[in-house]
Enzyme design. Structure first.
Site, PDB file in Angstrom:
ATOM      1  N   LYS A  20     -13.731  -2.730   1.566  1.00 47.25           N
ATOM      2  CA  LYS A  20     -14.041  -3.933   0.755  1.00 47.25           C
ATOM      3  C   LYS A  20     -13.417  -5.182   1.350  1.00 47.25           C
ATOM      4  O   LYS A  20     -12.466  -5.114   2.145  1.00 47.25           O
ATOM      5  CB  LYS A  20     -13.551  -3.750  -0.687  1.00 47.25           C
ATOM      6  CG  LYS A  20     -12.044  -3.473  -0.856  1.00 47.25           C
ATOM      7  CD  LYS A  20     -11.143  -4.682  -0.898  1.00 47.25           C
ATOM      8  CE  LYS A  20      -9.673  -4.328  -1.006  1.00 47.25           C
ATOM      9  NZ  LYS A  20      -8.775  -5.427  -0.676  1.00 47.25           N
ATOM     10  N   ASP A 150      -6.586  -0.287  -6.141  1.00 51.39           N
ATOM     11  CA  ASP A 150      -7.825  -0.538  -5.400  1.00 51.39           C
ATOM     12  C   ASP A 150      -8.731   0.694  -5.329  1.00 51.39           C
ATOM     13  O   ASP A 150      -9.772   0.643  -4.679  1.00 51.39           O
ATOM     14  CB  ASP A 150      -7.494  -0.941  -3.947  1.00 51.39           C
ATOM     15  CG  ASP A 150      -7.144  -2.412  -3.828  1.00 51.39           C
ATOM     16  OD1 ASP A 150      -7.296  -3.150  -4.822  1.00 51.39           O
ATOM     17  OD2 ASP A 150      -6.720  -2.809  -2.726  1.00 51.39           O
TER      18      ASP A 150
HETATM   19  O1  C5P Z   1      -1.669   0.036  -6.887  1.00 49.19           O
HETATM   20  P1  C5P Z   1      -1.166   0.299  -5.517  1.00 49.19           P
HETATM   21  O2  C5P Z   1      -0.376   1.575  -5.413  1.00 49.19           O
HETATM   22  O3  C5P Z   1      -2.214   0.216  -4.465  1.00 49.19           O
HETATM   23  O4  C5P Z   1      -0.165  -0.883  -5.190  1.00 49.19           O
HETATM   24  C1  C5P Z   1       0.662  -0.859  -4.056  1.00 49.19           C
HETATM   25  C2  C5P Z   1       1.708  -1.936  -4.211  1.00 49.19           C
HETATM   26  O5  C5P Z   1       1.087  -3.217  -4.134  1.00 49.19           O
HETATM   27  C3  C5P Z   1       2.436  -1.930  -5.546  1.00 49.19           C
HETATM   28  O6  C5P Z   1       3.543  -1.071  -5.506  1.00 49.19           O
HETATM   29  C4  C5P Z   1       2.842  -3.383  -5.680  1.00 49.19           C
HETATM   30  O7  C5P Z   1       3.970  -3.657  -4.868  1.00 49.19           O
HETATM   31  C5  C5P Z   1       1.684  -4.125  -5.035  1.00 49.19           C
HETATM   32  N1  C5P Z   1       0.688  -4.551  -6.042  1.00 49.19           N
HETATM   33  C6  C5P Z   1       1.024  -5.571  -6.917  1.00 49.19           C
HETATM   34  N2  C5P Z   1       0.092  -5.987  -7.840  1.00 49.19           N
HETATM   35  C7  C5P Z   1      -1.123  -5.439  -7.907  1.00 49.19           C
HETATM   36  C8  C5P Z   1      -1.497  -4.406  -7.014  1.00 49.19           C
HETATM   37  C9  C5P Z   1      -0.552  -3.983  -6.085  1.00 49.19           C
HETATM   38  O8  C5P Z   1       2.124  -6.099  -6.852  1.00 49.19           O
HETATM   39  N3  C5P Z   1      -2.009  -5.873  -8.802  1.00 49.19           N
END
Ligand code: C5P
Length: 318
Positions: A20, A150
């Site tokens: 994406k 994501d």
């Molecule tokens: O959700 P995911 O595990 O992909 O997120 C990885 C990291 O990205 C989280 O631990 C956080 O540090 C950051 N993140 C964030 N806000 C979001 C999505 C991700 O701060 N909305």
């Protein structure tokens, strides 16, 4: 003489899920849980991850192999998102987590294009089919959100508005096809590091992200107007990514020189996405990046693309 009987191959399912770009990524101040509220518009691009799930003997557990241009950069253990997806689905449905996963990577690794998330989405769909667990798409989306913010989007594909942490999706109306060029760097960027750099730049303050700020972008999508779309691209994380990788400013400049309708860091970077007027123009932008030596590789793709779907069920599953 008895005829030679070749052993039948074990049942397997191959699922394809897209990478994406975030056409717009608006980020609010960090919350107590460490996540940032987002208002984003995801668009799936025709760069795909293929995940094949193959039946193995009971008790064999999960195993994982990977191929593709950047396969060497991917973890092959239980930390891999595809592996975690298989484990989570097994746990959720009460089936034994026995499966051989093979991932063919077609999305840049750690590039801000959600290749790992696409693997997780594809693994959920592939294992659901292989194990005949019959989990609904909405339940798969819930499991996907547990794996990462994501992960739900590549299940859905096409174009969607994302709110919450990015996992709450509403499909967006679009017309026609858009043509992207991507400047990919060999060394990825960690998403948490980019969000941390964003917090430093903003001091952890700022307004809540508002999807209404993207009304011009949504109109451009509905009209299928690449010029208006190029002008409306927006990424709040771009400055943070540029702080960590100042060289990306040059990649953006070269895209502008090549006449890109718009160019921005993709998601948390370091991939830079540039919108072309046509497929040929996207190729020309990519060629300019190569000629100027500002990216380690260049990729082109059309968008939007479909969400995770089975492309090749094995014989026993047809
Ligand atoms: O959700 P995911 O595990 O992909 O997120 C990885 C990291 O990205 C989280 O631990 C956080 O540090 C950051 N993140 C964030 N806000 C979001 C999505 C991700 O701060 N909305």
């Amino acid at each position: 003489m008895r005829p030679h009987l070749a052993a039948a191959p074990p049942p397997s399912v191959r699922v394809r899920a897209p990478g994406k770009v975030n056409l717009s990524l608006r980020v609010g101040p960090v919350q107590e849980d460490g996540f940032h509220p987002l208002a984003t518009i995801f668009q799936a691009v025709a760069l795909f991850e293929d995940v094949t799930a193959t039946q193995v003997a009971p008790g064999a557990g999960v195993s994982l192999t990977v191929d593709g241009p950047q396969a060497g950069l991917v973890p092959l253990d239980a930390t891999n998102l595809a592996w975690r997806a298989a484990d989570l689905l097994a746990q959720h449905t009460g089936v034994p987590a026995d499966v051989a996963l093979h991932v063919t990577k077609g999305v840049p690794v750690a590039g801000g294009m959600a290749g790992g998330s696409a693997d997780a989405a594809a693994a959920l769909v592939a294992c659901d089919a292989l194990w005949d667990t019959g989990v609904s798409r909405s339940e798969l989306a819930m499991l996907a959100a547990e794996l990462g913010s994501d992960v739900p989007f590549p299940l859905m594909g096409h174009t969607a508005v994302g709110t919450g942490r990015g996992q709450l999706l509403t499909p967006a109306m679009t017309r026609g096809e858009f043509h992207w060029a991507f400047a990919v760097q060999a060394e990825g960027l960690s998403t948490p590091r980019v969000f941390a750099a964003y917090d430093e730049l903003t001091g952890g303050t700022g307004p809540a992200p508002d999807p209404a700020m993207d009304s011009a972008l949504m109109s451009a999508l509905r009209a299928g107007d690449p010029i208006a779309l190029g002008a409306a691209l927006h990424n709040d994380l771009q400055e943070a990514a540029l702080t960590l990788r100042p060289h990306l400013a040059e990649v953006l400049d070269v895209a502008q020189e090549a006449g890109a309708l718009g160019a921005m860091v993709s998601g948390s970077g370091p991939t830079v996405a540039a919108l072309g007027r046509s497929r040929r123009h996207a190729l020309a932008i990519a060629a300019t990046w190569t000629a100027r030596g500002v990216s380690d590789s260049v990729w082109c793709a059309t968008a939007p693309a479909h969400g995770a779907r089975v492309v090749a069920p094995g014989p026993a599953l047809r």
